[in-house]
Design an enzyme around this catalytic site. Structure first.
Site, PDB file in Angstrom:
ATOM      1  N   LYS A 157      24.510  26.193 -11.323  1.00 14.48           N
ATOM      2  CA  LYS A 157      24.468  26.723 -12.630  1.00 14.48           C
ATOM      3  C   LYS A 157      24.904  28.057 -12.780  1.00 14.48           C
ATOM      4  O   LYS A 157      24.612  29.192 -12.846  1.00 14.48           O
ATOM      5  CB  LYS A 157      22.736  26.718 -13.209  1.00 14.48           C
ATOM      6  CG  LYS A 157      22.446  25.530 -13.648  1.00 14.48           C
ATOM      7  CD  LYS A 157      20.999  25.662 -14.254  1.00 14.48           C
ATOM      8  CE  LYS A 157      21.045  25.986 -15.543  1.00 14.48           C
ATOM      9  NZ  LYS A 157      21.460  24.996 -16.534  1.00 14.48           N
TER      10      LYS A 157
HETATM   11  N1  PMP Z   1      23.261  18.981 -16.369  1.00 17.09           N
HETATM   12  C1  PMP Z   1      23.795  20.132 -17.056  1.00 17.09           C
HETATM   13  C2  PMP Z   1      25.090  20.535 -17.026  1.00 17.09           C
HETATM   14  C3  PMP Z   1      22.651  21.086 -17.451  1.00 17.09           C
HETATM   15  O1  PMP Z   1      22.963  22.460 -17.875  1.00 17.09           O
HETATM   16  C4  PMP Z   1      20.975  20.932 -17.348  1.00 17.09           C
HETATM   17  C5  PMP Z   1      20.390  22.002 -17.619  1.00 17.09           C
HETATM   18  N2  PMP Z   1      19.963  22.835 -16.679  1.00 17.09           N
HETATM   19  C6  PMP Z   1      20.719  19.600 -16.807  1.00 17.09           C
HETATM   20  C7  PMP Z   1      21.758  18.617 -16.494  1.00 17.09           C
HETATM   21  C8  PMP Z   1      19.473  19.429 -16.577  1.00 17.09           C
HETATM   22  O2  PMP Z   1      18.962  20.035 -15.694  1.00 17.09           O
HETATM   23  P1  PMP Z   1      17.373  20.466 -15.683  1.00 17.09           P
HETATM   24  O3  PMP Z   1      16.573  19.071 -15.981  1.00 17.09           O
HETATM   25  O4  PMP Z   1      17.092  21.021 -14.324  1.00 17.09           O
HETATM   26  O5  PMP Z   1      17.157  21.482 -16.723  1.00 17.09           O
END
Ligand code: PMP
Length: 314
Positions: A157
């Site tokens: 991220k």
């Molecule tokens: N894909 C992307 C591109 C994201 O930014 C997120 C948010 N973090 C997710 C998927 C979902 O991840 P999570 O369930 O860990 O929030």
């Protein structure tokens, strides 16, 4: 955004308005920051952060992929999140830790600049709206492909990665849709601009594989666990754009978005417009994050007990 009292800034709790950086902060220019999106939710035992350990671990993995040395231990960041929720008197809230290359040298190379971390928390409702969670949202397949693993590490991220999501999201919104679905550079279905995607067909739940280059979502992982625990047939399997149109149900999931059904893609109605399996998973997920299912108690970190620091900054 509704301000709260304090922000954790380089290990200290500072007033919301004082958590500031210089305009020549390196990360602002080149996107070299690693962040997380976490939620705390109200439970019968007070606010609890959902899968905090996994979020902190993912931030560490992203930092490693990007050669960023984090100046805090996992324990310090964990306690920073918990203390922040408690000291701001928050219940249901979103928590945003960010580690970034700070002010110092300019130029692409970040390695001479100190890495600084901050954690903020504030009340933030469901990202795709309560109505979206209830009735489903309208999506479009983006003309922007999801970042390719040969270009940027897709499991990290990193703020720079999100320029890709920003382009897709803006196009979707300006064409009147709620969210963009991005394909990979090889044409497989990837994910939403900030959520993972799931498909239901003939009673089987599928989601694209991690090797498709999607973010390894923590909600995705929780949904898979919930499906397995509830006897829902599940396969991690890549699929094509046309498989979106032929699905019985589709949903997006993420920390910010929770579990949100998709009712239309590219102006095609999905299934019969009802989403029984999605609703079942959504309800179980919501019950889990709100501490209503003892089996999932291990996913919760309660914020109500103050932490006593043994030494140094929090
Ligand atoms: N894909 C992307 C591109 C994201 O930014 C997120 C948010 N973090 C997710 C998927 C979902 O991840 P999570 O369930 O860990 O929030």
């Amino acid at each position: 955004m509704k301000p709260t009292k304090k922000i954790w800034f380089d290990g200290q709790m500072v007033p919301w308005d004082e958590a500031k950086v210089h305009v020549l902060t390196h990360a602002l220019h080149y996107g070299y920051s690693i962040f997380e999106g976490i939620r705390a939710n109200s439970t019968p035992k007070g606010p609890a952060i959902f899968r905090l350990k996994e979020h902190i671990k993912r931030m560490g993995m992203g930092a490693r992929a990007y050669r960023m040395q984090l100046p805090y231990t996992e324990e310090q960041l964990t306690q920073g999140c918990l203390n922040l929720v408690r000291e701001n008197g928050l219940n249901d809230c979103y928590i945003r830790p960010i580690m970034f290359s700070s002010y110092g040298e300019m130029g692409v190379n970040p390695m001479k600049n100190k890495v600084i971390g901050a954690i903020a928390a504030w009340e933030w409702g469901s990202y795709l709206g309560d109505e979206g969670m209830e009735k489903g949202i309208r999506c479009t397949v983006s003309s922007w492909a999801r970042i390719d693993p040969r270009t940027l590490p897709p499991h990290a991220k990193c703020s720079a990665n999100y320029a890709n999501s920003i382009l897709a999201k803006m196009d979707a919104l300006s064409s009147g849709f709620d969210e963009a679905i991005m394909l990979t550079t090889s044409g497989l279905v990837g994910e939403g601009s900030g959520e993972n995607i799931f498909r239901v067909k003939d009673g089987i739940l599928t989601t694209p594989t991690k090797t498709a280059g999607v973010l390894e979502g923590i909600t995705r992982d929780s949904v898979i666990q919930i499906a397995k625990d509830n006897g829902i047939p599940f396969k991690e399997e890549d699929f094509l754009r046309e498989d979106l149109y032929s699905a019985d149900e589709l949903f997006l999931c993420g920390t910010a978005a929770n579990v949100t059904p998709i009712r239309e893609i590219d102006n095609r109605v999905i299934g019969d417009g009802k989403f029984p399996m999605t609703k079942k998973i959504q309800q179980t997920y919501l019950d889990a994050i709100h501490g209503k299912i003892p089996k999932y108690e291990a996913w919760l970190s309660y914020a109500s007990t103050p932490t006593i620091y043994s030494k140094g900054k929090p």
